[in-house]
Design a protein around this motif. Structure first.
Motif, short mmCIF file in Angstrom:
data_model
loop_
_atom_site.label_atom_id
_atom_site.label_comp_id
_atom_site.label_asym_id
_atom_site.label_seq_id
_atom_site.Cartn_x
_atom_site.Cartn_y
_atom_site.Cartn_z
N ILE A 387 0.84 -1.21 0.00
CA ILE A 387 0.00 0.00 0.00
C ILE A 387 0.87 1.25 0.00
CG2 ILE A 387 -1.59 1.34 1.44
CD1 ILE A 387 -2.82 -1.41 2.26
N LEU A 388 1.94 1.23 0.79
CA LEU A 388 2.85 2.38 0.84
C LEU A 388 3.48 2.64 -0.53
CD1 LEU A 388 4.29 4.58 2.41
CD2 LEU A 388 6.02 2.89 3.08
N GLU A 389 3.86 1.58 -1.22
CA GLU A 389 4.46 1.74 -2.55
C GLU A 389 3.48 2.39 -3.52
OE1 GLU A 389 5.74 -2.13 -3.71
OE2 GLU A 389 7.31 -2.26 -2.16
N GLN A 390 2.20 1.98 -3.47
CA GLN A 390 1.19 2.58 -4.34
C GLN A 390 0.92 4.03 -3.97
OE1 GLN A 390 -0.17 1.15 -7.11
NE2 GLN A 390 1.32 -0.47 -6.68
N MET A 391 0.96 4.31 -2.68
CA MET A 391 0.74 5.69 -2.23
C MET A 391 1.88 6.60 -2.68
SD MET A 391 -0.26 7.00 1.58
CE MET A 391 -0.85 8.69 1.84
N LYS A 392 3.11 6.06 -2.67
CA LYS A 392 4.26 6.85 -3.15
C LYS A 392 4.11 7.16 -4.64
CE LYS A 392 7.75 5.34 0.20
NZ LYS A 392 9.01 4.57 0.41
N LYS A 393 3.61 6.19 -5.40
CA LYS A 393 3.39 6.44 -6.83
C LYS A 393 2.35 7.53 -7.04
CE LYS A 393 4.56 1.77 -8.43
NZ LYS A 393 4.05 0.54 -9.11
N LEU A 394 1.28 7.47 -6.26
CA LEU A 394 0.24 8.50 -6.37
C LEU A 394 0.78 9.85 -5.96
CD1 LEU A 394 -2.76 9.02 -7.01
CD2 LEU A 394 -3.25 8.61 -4.59
N PHE A 395 1.58 9.87 -4.91
CA PHE A 395 2.19 11.14 -4.45
C PHE A 395 3.07 11.73 -5.54
CE2 PHE A 395 5.88 13.28 -2.61
CZ PHE A 395 5.26 14.32 -1.92
N GLU A 396 3.87 10.90 -6.20
CA GLU A 396 4.75 11.40 -7.26
C GLU A 396 3.94 12.00 -8.41
OE1 GLU A 396 8.02 11.79 -7.33
OE2 GLU A 396 8.01 11.12 -5.23
N GLU A 397 2.77 11.41 -8.69
CA GLU A 397 1.91 11.95 -9.74
C GLU A 397 1.38 13.33 -9.35
OE1 GLU A 397 -2.13 10.79 -12.25
OE2 GLU A 397 -0.90 9.21 -11.33
N TYR A 398 0.98 13.47 -8.10
CA TYR A 398 0.54 14.79 -7.62
C TYR A 398 1.69 15.78 -7.66
CZ TYR A 398 -4.24 13.92 -6.07
OH TYR A 398 -5.59 13.68 -6.03
N LYS A 399 2.88 15.32 -7.36
CA LYS A 399 4.05 16.19 -7.37
C LYS A 399 4.32 16.73 -8.77
CE LYS A 399 8.79 16.11 -5.58
NZ LYS A 399 9.83 15.23 -5.00
N LEU A 400 4.14 15.88 -9.79
CA LEU A 400 4.34 16.30 -11.17
C LEU A 400 3.25 17.26 -11.64
CD1 LEU A 400 5.37 12.90 -12.79
CD2 LEU A 400 6.85 14.87 -12.36
N GLN A 401 2.08 17.18 -11.02
CA GLN A 401 0.95 18.02 -11.42
C GLN A 401 0.96 19.39 -10.75
OE1 GLN A 401 -2.58 15.79 -10.56
NE2 GLN A 401 -2.29 14.35 -12.24
N ARG A 402 1.97 19.68 -9.94
CA ARG A 402 1.98 20.94 -9.19
C ARG A 402 1.98 22.16 -10.10
NH1 ARG A 402 5.90 19.92 -4.10
NH2 ARG A 402 6.89 21.80 -4.87
N GLY A 403 2.60 22.01 -11.26
CA GLY A 403 2.54 23.10 -12.24
C GLY A 403 3.18 24.37 -11.74
N ASN A 404 2.54 25.49 -12.03
CA ASN A 404 3.10 26.80 -11.71
C ASN A 404 2.69 27.26 -10.32
OD1 ASN A 404 4.27 27.03 -14.28
ND2 ASN A 404 2.31 27.68 -15.13
N MET A 405 3.05 26.49 -9.32
CA MET A 405 2.76 26.92 -7.95
C MET A 405 3.78 27.97 -7.53
SD MET A 405 1.94 23.27 -6.19
CE MET A 405 1.50 24.03 -4.63
#
Length: 524
Positions: A387-405
């Motif tokens: 579960i932690l491995e899948q959560m890390k993958k999801l976190f990395e996707e959110y990290k890439l979507q941060r855009g112009n913050m």
């Protein structure tokens, strides 16, 4: 001087809030009151009131549309079908999100008339069209549905379309969520099949007593002879709602001695009564189902808590089933096996989302999963790490979507090689017994964990049940009655949705979860 326009708006809001018929404004005493307050007031007709309600509806809709367009979090949906007493079919669509003040919000978007056939393609076209009308088709996180096959097929079409628009995280891997309350009902119903003969006997006994006023009087006499007061009434269940069956068993066991007096005293009570060997079974199953009933109350309240509180309650379900599989009684093992098969069929697909939400609770984090999973058997020992491995993958996707913050939102990321998720997990947990508002905690730590907080807003707002729709259907049942059968479907939608936008759902309820902590019910 009383403003006539204000009076008209207040009259319209009275109709909306209290589910009055439009003709209420034409009642003599209502008109007399308005004229008494302002002698220049011209009485309005039902059609004028209808127009005023529509005006409020359109104003509120534009306001909500603006709010949904500006909210920075993703929006989760619930959807279900409902038939009115006039046999008209309605599709109810609700939106759930955490606003920029970190408050959990849920609004009815549409209470839309959908004529048959309710095929998956037709429902998909309808729902996608409504999402585009609201301008949120690129902001969707998930959709929670019951187990109907047409709804299941509909979500496949909707998920494909939304993923084509790059609207879903993880390509829609966590898009579809089955209603936990419905699943729990299916699980328990499969177990109750094993004792259906005993349940039938209980049901017939209750039906006999409730069958006439004379029998009720005789039963009260039997209660007195048994030595206690008739403080609780009997409960006749709805067989498709297992929690009502649980209440029926509870009341039957409470009045067991009175039923025994009735069976000995009145020959007319010729029903097949439970055998002595059946009572221990019923009592054992009653105790076994108690945690399930408590969890049903949690899942089926008029509102719902954030998703972090579901995992540990689902764990209670699974642990009780696993324990009963080791029973010395064949009938209980058979019951538990039926329930386990249903559990495996429906719950395992939700373990990931439920676990993510659990980890995002600073009282639980990963440690709760590491503590609970091994208790279910050796086959679950590696579950927390997966579960932690899948959560890390999801976190990395959110990290890439941060855009112009902005630079401010990068927080302390330059001070450490660790990710926000790793830093969060390594910090000490909050006190397990702490009465903590998880959203408030994340709001206060948003600067430290900007990406993690953004992901948490989406996950924690995922509705694990469709109980918000049940509340909407209750309102619909009061608005659309046999005395208002001529109410058009458009006016019904105006009244039901506007009432929700103005006043929210039902009254706030405060209960405790199975671990003794108070659950804060959030009223939208």
């Amino acid at each position: 001087m009383i403003d006539v326009n204000v009076v008209r708006r207040m009259l319209a809001e009275c109709v909306i809030e209290h589910e009055y018929p439009f003709e209420w404004v034409e009642h003599r005493k209502v008109r007399e009151l308005c004229c008494y307050l302002n002698k220049d007031f011209k009485p309005i007709s039902r059609n004028t009131c209808k127009g005023d309600c529509l005006k409020i509806h359109l104003e509120m809709k534009e306001e909500l549309k603006s709010i949904l367009g500006k909210v920075s979090s993703k929006i989760s949906l619930t959807c279900d079908m409902w038939s009115s007493c006039t046999s008209d079919g309605y599709l109810c669509l609700t939106a759930h999100y955490v606003n920029d003040d970190w408050k959990l919000c849920f609004k009815i978007l549409n209470f839309f008339n959908v004529p048959p056939p309710h095929s998956a393609t037709y429902l998909y076209n309808t729902i996608y069209g409504l999402l585009r009308e609201w301008g949120i088709e690129k902001k969707i996180c998930s959709i929670t549905l019951d187990n109907a096959s047409n709804m299941n097929n509909m979500q496949e079409l909707l998920r494909f379309q939304l993923d084509q628009n790059d609207a879903l995280v993880a390509h829609g891997k966590y898009f579809h969520v089955r209603c936990c309350a419905h699943i729990l009902n299916l699980i328990v119903q499969s177990g109750l099949e094993v004792i259906k003969v005993g349940l039938l006997k209980i049901r017939e006994c209750v039906k006999y007593v409730e069958g006439s006023e004379g029998r009720k009087i005789k039963f009260r006499e039997c209660v007195a002879q048994a030595g206690f007061e008739y403080s609780k009434g009997l409960w006749l269940d709805v067989p498709t709602r297992w929690n009502s069956t649980y209440l029926m068993i509870e009341r039957f066991l409470y009045y067991r001695s009175a039923f025994e007096v009735l069976s000995r005293t009145y020959e007319v009570f010729a029903l097949e009564y439970l055998a002595d060997y059946e009572f221990p079974w019923i009592e054992h199953i009653f105790q076994f189902l108690k945690p399930f009933y408590d969890i049903t109350l949690l899942f089926s309240g008029s509102d719902y808590p954030t998703a972090n509180l579901y995992f540990e309650n689902v764990f209670i379900i699974q642990k009780n089933i696993e324990k009963e599989l080791l029973s010395t009684y064949v009938i209980f093992r058979e019951m538990a096996l039926n329930m386990k098969n249903k559990f495996s069929k429906y719950w395992e697909e939700h373990t990931m989302v439920l676990s993510f939400a659990c980890i995002l609770d600073p009282r639980f984090k990963l440690q709760l999963l590491q503590y609970l999973f091994p208790q279910l058997g050796s086959q679950y020992e590696d579950s927390s790490q997966l579960i932690l491995e899948q959560m890390k993958k999801l976190f990395e996707e959110y990290k890439l979507q941060r855009g112009n913050m902005s630079f401010r939102n990068f927080g302390g990321q330059f001070n450490s090689n660790k990710s926000e998720l790793e830093s969060y997990l390594e910090e000490n947990r909050e006190d397990y017994e702490l009465q903590l508002d998880v959203l408030d905690f994340l709001k206060k730590n948003e600067f430290r964990y900007p990406t993690l907080s953004r992901m948490a807003r989406d996950i924690l707002s995922i509705p694990i049940t469709i109980v918000a729709l049940e509340s909407a259907f209750s309102i619909g049942g009061r608005v659309i009655t046999k005395w208002r059968s001529s109410l058009t479907t458009t006016n019904a939608e105006v009244l039901i949705t506007t009432r929700n936008w103005l006043y929210g759902y039902e009254e706030e309820v405060k209960i405790k979860d199975n671990w003794g902590r108070k659950i804060k019910r959030i009223k939208s």
